[in-house]
Scaffold this motif. Structure first.
Motif, PDB file in Angstrom:
ATOM      1  N   LEU A   1     -37.267   2.019 -60.672  1.00 39.44           N
ATOM      2  CA  LEU A   1     -38.150   1.626 -59.575  1.00 39.44           C
ATOM      3  C   LEU A   1     -39.104   2.770 -59.269  1.00 39.44           C
TER       4      LEU A   1
ATOM      5  N   LEU B   1     -40.267  -7.564 -53.788  1.00 35.73           N
ATOM      6  CA  LEU B   1     -40.552  -6.135 -53.738  1.00 35.73           C
ATOM      7  C   LEU B   1     -40.813  -5.654 -52.314  1.00 35.73           C
TER       8      LEU B   1
ATOM      9  N   TYR C   1     -48.116  -9.869 -55.587  1.00 33.37           N
ATOM     10  CA  TYR C   1     -46.803  -9.765 -56.219  1.00 33.37           C
ATOM     11  C   TYR C   1     -46.869 -10.445 -57.578  1.00 33.37           C
TER      12      TYR C   1
END
Length: 258
Positions: free
Chosen positions: A55, A155, A100
Motif C-alpha cells: 500500500l 480505498l 477510484y
C-alpha cells in the motif's frame, strides 16, 4: 477459489483501514509512505504464505494518490493467479474521494471498474464504468450510485477511521460507513471486542485491541465473512494480526513493516 480470493481481498482492505487511518490521528496531514503485508493460508498443520500486498500513499498538491497492489506467490499462481490493483485520489482538505479504480487480473480474466464522484452537500453520486472482456470481446457497462452522508470506496474509507477514539472502542461502540463497491453499495460495521493477549507469528505474545469488521449489502445480506483484527495498544496502533474464515481453513494477514 473465488471465496478465498474475496476473503483475502477483504483482509487487505481491513489492513488498509487500520494501519493508515490510525496513523493519521497523530497528524492533520499524511506523509508519503509505503506499507507491506503478507497473506497466508492456514488449515490444520498447513500454514503457508500465499500472497503479498503493498500500500502506498503520495501527496500531489491538493490531493492524495493511493494505491494497493496485491499478488499471489509463485506456488499459489499455479492454483489461481491474482494480480489486483486499487487506485484512488482523495482531496487533502476534507478527505473526500475524487476517483477510484479497481483493476483485476485473475487467471485469464481481466476487469476494470472506475468510479468518478460528484459531491453536493451531504449527497454523493458515483458514476460507475465497468470494463470486461468476455469471449475475447470487450464490453462496457455504466450505472450510477448515490447516497446521503459520508460515502467512501475500498480505498478512501480508511480516512473515516481517523475520527475513531480507540479509548471508546472498548465499550462495544459500533461505527458504520457506506462504501461504493463496483456496481453496488455496501455497509461496513466496526466493533471492538476489548483487549486480548495474542500470540504472533514469531511466537511472542502481545496485548492488542480485538476489532471485528462486518460487511453487508442492501437488506443486511452479508457480502463476505467477518474479519477479525488485533491492533497494538501503543500510539502507532499497528495491525498485528488479521483473520478471515474460509469453508476450509483460514486466511491470515501479517503486517511486515514500512
Amino acid at each position: 477459489m473465488k471465496t478465498i480470493k474475496s476473503t483475502v481481498y477483504a483482509i487487505l482492505f481491513v489492513a488498509l483501514l487500520v494501519s493508515v487511518s490510525v496513523s493519521a490521528q497523530a497528524s492533520s496531514a499524511f506523509g508519503n509512505e509505503t506499507l507491506r503485508y503478507v497473506i497466508s493460508y492456514k488449515w490444520g498443520l498447513i500454514h503457508k504464505d500465499a500472497g503479498e500486498a503493498t500500500l502506498s500513499l503520495r501527496r500531489h498538491g491538493d490531493r492524495y494518490d493511493v494505491m494497493l497492489a496485491a499478488k499471489t506467490k509463485p506456488w499459489a499462481d499455479k492454483v489461481y493467479r491474482v494480480r489486483d490493483t486499487l487506485q484512488g485520489s482523495i482531496r487533502v482538505r476534507d478527505l473526500k474521494p475524487l476517483s477510484y479504480t479497481k483493476i483485476t487480473h485473475e487467471k485469464d480474466k481481466y476487469a476494470r471498474d472506475e468510479i468518478r464522484y460528484n459531491i453536493s452537500g451531504a449527497s454523493t453520486t458515483g458514476h460507475v464504468r465497468k470494463y470486461r472482456i468476455r469471449n475475447g470481446a470487450p464490453q462496457t457497462t455504466e450505472n450510477t450510485l448515490s447516497a446521503s452522508g459520508p460515502v467512501y470506496d475500498m480505498l478512501s474509507v480508511f480516512y473515516y477511521l481517523r475520527k475513531l477514539d480507540y479509548s471508546q472502542l472498548n465499550k462495544n461502540k459500533v461505527y458504520t460507513a457506506t462504501v461504493f463497491s463496483g456496481s453496488k453499495k455496501e455497509t461496513v460495521r466496526i466493533k471492538s471486542l476489548g483487549l486480548e493477549k495474542i500470540k504472533l507469528k514469531d511466537k511472542t505474545e502481545r496485548e492488542a485491541y480485538h476489532i471485528k469488521f462486518n460487511f453487508t449489502s442492501k437488506g443486511g445480506k452479508k457480502t463476505s465473512d467477518d474479519i477479525d483484527t488485533w491492533i497494538s495498544t501503543d500510539p502507532a496502533h499497528i495491525p498485528l494480526y488479521l483473520v478471515g474464515r474460509l469453508p476450509v481453513g483460514e486466511v491470515r494477514a501479517y503486517f511486515l513493516g514500512s
